[in-house]
Design a protein around this motif. Structure first.
Motif, PDB file in Angstrom:
ATOM      1  N   THR A 174      23.165  96.179  70.305  1.00  0.00           N
ATOM      2  CA  THR A 174      22.858  94.838  70.804  1.00  0.00           C
ATOM      3  C   THR A 174      22.099  94.903  72.117  1.00  0.00           C
ATOM      4  OG1 THR A 174      24.820  93.925  69.726  1.00  0.00           O
ATOM      5  CG2 THR A 174      23.848  92.628  71.488  1.00  0.00           C
ATOM      6  N   LEU A 175      21.000  94.159  72.200  1.00  0.00           N
ATOM      7  CA  LEU A 175      20.229  94.064  73.441  1.00  0.00           C
ATOM      8  C   LEU A 175      20.603  92.788  74.206  1.00  0.00           C
ATOM      9  CD1 LEU A 175      17.980  95.477  75.092  1.00  0.00           C
ATOM     10  CD2 LEU A 175      16.345  93.963  73.936  1.00  0.00           C
ATOM     11  N   PHE A 176      20.668  91.657  73.484  1.00  0.00           N
ATOM     12  CA  PHE A 176      21.049  90.367  74.078  1.00  0.00           C
ATOM     13  C   PHE A 176      22.313  89.865  73.391  1.00  0.00           C
ATOM     14  CE2 PHE A 176      16.663  90.535  75.247  1.00  0.00           C
ATOM     15  CZ  PHE A 176      16.442  89.647  76.291  1.00  0.00           C
ATOM     16  N   ALA A 177      23.135  89.158  74.127  1.00  0.00           N
ATOM     17  CA  ALA A 177      24.330  88.554  73.545  1.00  0.00           C
ATOM     18  C   ALA A 177      23.967  87.359  72.670  1.00  0.00           C
ATOM     19  CB  ALA A 177      25.280  88.111  74.648  1.00  0.00           C
ATOM     20  N   GLY A 178      24.876  87.033  71.773  1.00  0.00           N
ATOM     21  CA  GLY A 178      24.802  85.763  71.075  1.00  0.00           C
ATOM     22  C   GLY A 178      25.525  84.709  71.895  1.00  0.00           C
ATOM     23  N   THR A 179      25.105  83.461  71.770  1.00  0.00           N
ATOM     24  CA  THR A 179      25.688  82.395  72.582  1.00  0.00           C
ATOM     25  C   THR A 179      26.160  81.238  71.701  1.00  0.00           C
ATOM     26  OG1 THR A 179      23.658  81.130  72.942  1.00  0.00           O
ATOM     27  CG2 THR A 179      24.059  82.995  74.412  1.00  0.00           C
ATOM     28  N   THR A 180      27.157  80.547  72.183  1.00  0.00           N
ATOM     29  CA  THR A 180      27.671  79.356  71.506  1.00  0.00           C
ATOM     30  C   THR A 180      27.982  78.292  72.550  1.00  0.00           C
ATOM     31  OG1 THR A 180      28.685  80.669  69.733  1.00  0.00           O
ATOM     32  CG2 THR A 180      29.483  78.420  70.017  1.00  0.00           C
ATOM     33  N   GLU A 181      27.465  77.093  72.355  1.00  0.00           N
ATOM     34  CA  GLU A 181      27.823  75.970  73.222  1.00  0.00           C
ATOM     35  C   GLU A 181      29.191  75.437  72.808  1.00  0.00           C
ATOM     36  OE1 GLU A 181      24.719  73.166  72.620  1.00  0.00           O
ATOM     37  OE2 GLU A 181      23.312  74.170  73.978  1.00  0.00           O
ATOM     38  N   HIS A 248      36.731  65.677  79.118  1.00  0.00           N
ATOM     39  CA  HIS A 248      35.599  66.296  78.412  1.00  0.00           C
ATOM     40  C   HIS A 248      35.244  67.612  79.090  1.00  0.00           C
ATOM     41  CE1 HIS A 248      31.847  66.609  76.173  1.00  0.00           C
ATOM     42  NE2 HIS A 248      31.228  66.861  77.318  1.00  0.00           N
ATOM     43  N   LEU A 249      35.063  68.651  78.286  1.00  0.00           N
ATOM     44  CA  LEU A 249      34.711  69.981  78.775  1.00  0.00           C
ATOM     45  C   LEU A 249      33.424  70.457  78.118  1.00  0.00           C
ATOM     46  CD1 LEU A 249      38.154  71.820  78.460  1.00  0.00           C
ATOM     47  CD2 LEU A 249      37.034  71.185  80.599  1.00  0.00           C
ATOM     48  N   GLU A 250      32.611  71.187  78.878  1.00  0.00           N
ATOM     49  CA  GLU A 250      31.440  71.852  78.319  1.00  0.00           C
ATOM     50  C   GLU A 250      31.403  73.281  78.835  1.00  0.00           C
ATOM     51  OE1 GLU A 250      27.827  69.668  79.017  1.00  0.00           O
ATOM     52  OE2 GLU A 250      28.652  67.818  78.157  1.00  0.00           O
ATOM     53  N   GLY A 251      31.156  74.203  77.920  1.00  0.00           N
ATOM     54  CA  GLY A 251      31.141  75.604  78.310  1.00  0.00           C
ATOM     55  C   GLY A 251      30.284  76.438  77.388  1.00  0.00           C
ATOM     56  N   THR A 252      30.373  77.748  77.575  1.00  0.00           N
ATOM     57  CA  THR A 252      29.579  78.670  76.772  1.00  0.00           C
ATOM     58  C   THR A 252      30.412  79.890  76.410  1.00  0.00           C
ATOM     59  OG1 THR A 252      27.528  79.981  76.700  1.00  0.00           O
ATOM     60  CG2 THR A 252      28.618  79.819  78.823  1.00  0.00           C
ATOM     61  N   LEU A 253      30.187  80.379  75.212  1.00  0.00           N
ATOM     62  CA  LEU A 253      30.781  81.620  74.717  1.00  0.00           C
ATOM     63  C   LEU A 253      29.662  82.610  74.480  1.00  0.00           C
ATOM     64  CD1 LEU A 253      32.685  83.546  73.070  1.00  0.00           C
ATOM     65  CD2 LEU A 253      32.305  82.032  71.117  1.00  0.00           C
ATOM     66  N   ARG A 254      29.858  83.852  74.920  1.00  0.00           N
ATOM     67  CA  ARG A 254      28.845  84.884  74.703  1.00  0.00           C
ATOM     68  C   ARG A 254      29.527  86.173  74.259  1.00  0.00           C
ATOM     69  NH1 ARG A 254      23.767  83.466  77.843  1.00  0.00           N
ATOM     70  NH2 ARG A 254      24.129  81.256  78.267  1.00  0.00           N
ATOM     71  N   GLY A 255      28.914  86.823  73.263  1.00  0.00           N
ATOM     72  CA  GLY A 255      29.449  88.080  72.756  1.00  0.00           C
ATOM     73  C   GLY A 255      28.339  88.934  72.181  1.00  0.00           C
ATOM     74  N   PHE A 256      28.634  90.215  71.971  1.00  0.00           N
ATOM     75  CA  PHE A 256      27.598  91.165  71.604  1.00  0.00           C
ATOM     76  C   PHE A 256      27.452  91.414  70.105  1.00  0.00           C
ATOM     77  CE2 PHE A 256      27.862  93.125  76.058  1.00  0.00           C
ATOM     78  CZ  PHE A 256      26.722  92.440  76.466  1.00  0.00           C
ATOM     79  N   THR A 257      28.387  90.914  69.291  1.00  0.00           N
ATOM     80  CA  THR A 257      28.216  91.013  67.839  1.00  0.00           C
ATOM     81  C   THR A 257      28.583  89.678  67.213  1.00  0.00           C
ATOM     82  OG1 THR A 257      30.477  91.724  67.306  1.00  0.00           O
ATOM     83  CG2 THR A 257      28.893  93.462  67.897  1.00  0.00           C
ATOM     84  N   GLN A 258      27.999  89.381  66.063  1.00  0.00           N
ATOM     85  CA  GLN A 258      28.298  88.122  65.407  1.00  0.00           C
ATOM     86  C   GLN A 258      29.736  88.094  64.908  1.00  0.00           C
ATOM     87  OE1 GLN A 258      26.340  85.527  65.619  1.00  0.00           O
ATOM     88  NE2 GLN A 258      27.915  84.290  64.648  1.00  0.00           N
TER      89      GLN A 258
END
Length: 383
Positions: A174-181, A248-258
């Motif tokens: 993995t070069l870049f992480a995957g992200t999720t809102e 209400h909350l807003e955040g981000t999840l990031r990880g290196f594999t799907q």
């Protein structure tokens, strides 16, 4: 294409940054430039459903594969502070991520193969909406890369300010992480601060939710792996003596594999359900990943890329680790094997997305040359 021509193209593009799916002026400039190249073995394609996208096919002499090369074309809602004489002419918008560099390198590579017909087919994808709205996913999901436009392997670069100009860098894995809102709404019941028994306090529920979420990575991800969940926005309540019935909350999840991201997404949903049961409230968890999958480089293609770059005396190659920033090229690499790599642009005092980011144009010519020579190497390899 001479270095002065590359610099002129880059400066023209730098002055006309546009946001995701609004890249009309950029599209027109790209199309005009491509049409100025020899057209003998080029086919130009536009997408009515994604009108700012542009594809160019270079027909090979004796094709045994089709190699794709992708560049992103959109910009950011940032007010430029570089002081350059060719600064953005569009107020509040800037190429603060270097997509003008990306496009210029792609045009330089395309220009070379428009003059010197490649052995294999090449498809250049000038992609809108990388910074938001996942343009790569939009293009793929509408069937763009099927039939005569099928791609066997895909390549693309991202500029990197802390590497010397022209340096090439990538890694296996993995070069870049995957992200999720992450968007969460907790719904209870408002009431008087002095009568909590008659209300259902969502500030308390939210505090418990956040605390539990912060154990997800610490207790579900191996210490030798990496992931992050961050909440950057919270809204709840109106005044000190009224219990908040909604948060209400807003955040981000990031990880290196799907696989890791899918697991963490489910843990967030599970905790939301647990909070709903514990606090007798409603918890709505909305997770939006879109096309921002991890950029997971194909092992075989990336090993070949690294070996070639390390063996080319004209290339400065540097090893690198993964980063937590996101890139929607990950969605395309999830569907089509390929490799993403860094191009150093020598601006160590700034960073990507900063208003003063000013990449070194000395990276353009060596970037074009390195990729051209690698693609010629790939086309000499047996399929």
């Amino acid at each position: 294409m001479k270095e002065a021509e590359l610099i002129a193209i880059r400066r023209n593009l730098h002055q006309i940054p546009e946001l995701a799916l609004q890249e009309k002026e950029t599209h027109a400039f790209l199309l005009k430039t491509v049409k100025s190249f020899p057209q003998t073995w080029l086919t130009i394609r536009t997408l009515p459903k994604l009108p700012t996208a542009l594809l160019v096919k270079v027909h090979g002499q004796a094709p045994q594969r089709t190699i794709g090369y992708r560049t992103d074309i959109d910009a950011l809602p940032v007010t430029e502070q570089t002081g350059l004489p060719f600064s953005s002419q569009h107020p509040g918008i800037a190429h603060a991520c270097g997509h003008d560099i990306h496009m210029t390198v792609a045009l330089g590579i395309l220009d070379y193969f428009a003059h010197y017909q490649p052995k294999d087919n090449l498809i250049f994808f000038f992609q809108p909406a990388e910074e938001s709205k996942n343009g790569g996913k939009l293009a793929y999901d509408m069937g763009t890369f099927t039939g005569d436009w099928h791609i066997d392997e895909f390549y693309g670069l991202h500029d990197r300010p802390d590497l010397p100009a022209g340096t090439i860098s990538t890694r296996l894995g993995t070069l870049f992480a995957g992200t999720t809102e992450i968007n969460v709404d907790l719904i209870g019941k408002s009431g008087h601060a002095a009568l909590p028994q008659n209300a259902n306090d969502m500030i308390v529920a939210t505090a418990s939710f956040i605390n539990q979420i912060q154990t997800v990575v610490a207790r579900n991800v191996s210490p030798t792996d990496s992931a992050v969940i961050t909440f950057g926005l919270m809204r709840a309540g109106t005044i000190r003596n009224v219990i908040a019935g909604h948060a209400h909350l807003e955040g981000t999840l990031r990880g290196f594999t799907q696989k890791q991201i899918d697991f963490l997404q489910q843990r967030i949903r599970d905790i939301g359900q647990g909070i709903a049961a514990s606090f007798n409230c409603e918890v709505n968890v909305d997770l939006n990943q879109g096309g921002y999958y991890p950029v997971e480089n194909n092992p075989q293609l990336t090993q070949d890329f690294i070996q070639y770059m390390q063996g080319d005396p004209a290339v400065t190659f540097a090893p690198t680790g993964p980063v937590m920033t996101g890139e929607d090229f990950g969605y395309l690499l999830n569907k089509i094997p390929g490799t993403m790599f860094w191009l150093g642009v020598n601006d160590p005092d700034s960073q990507l997305h900063a208003p003063d980011f000013s990449p070194d144009e000395a990276a353009l010519a060596p970037g074009v040359t390195a990729v051209v020579h690698f693609l010629e190497h790939r086309m000499a390899e047996k399929n």
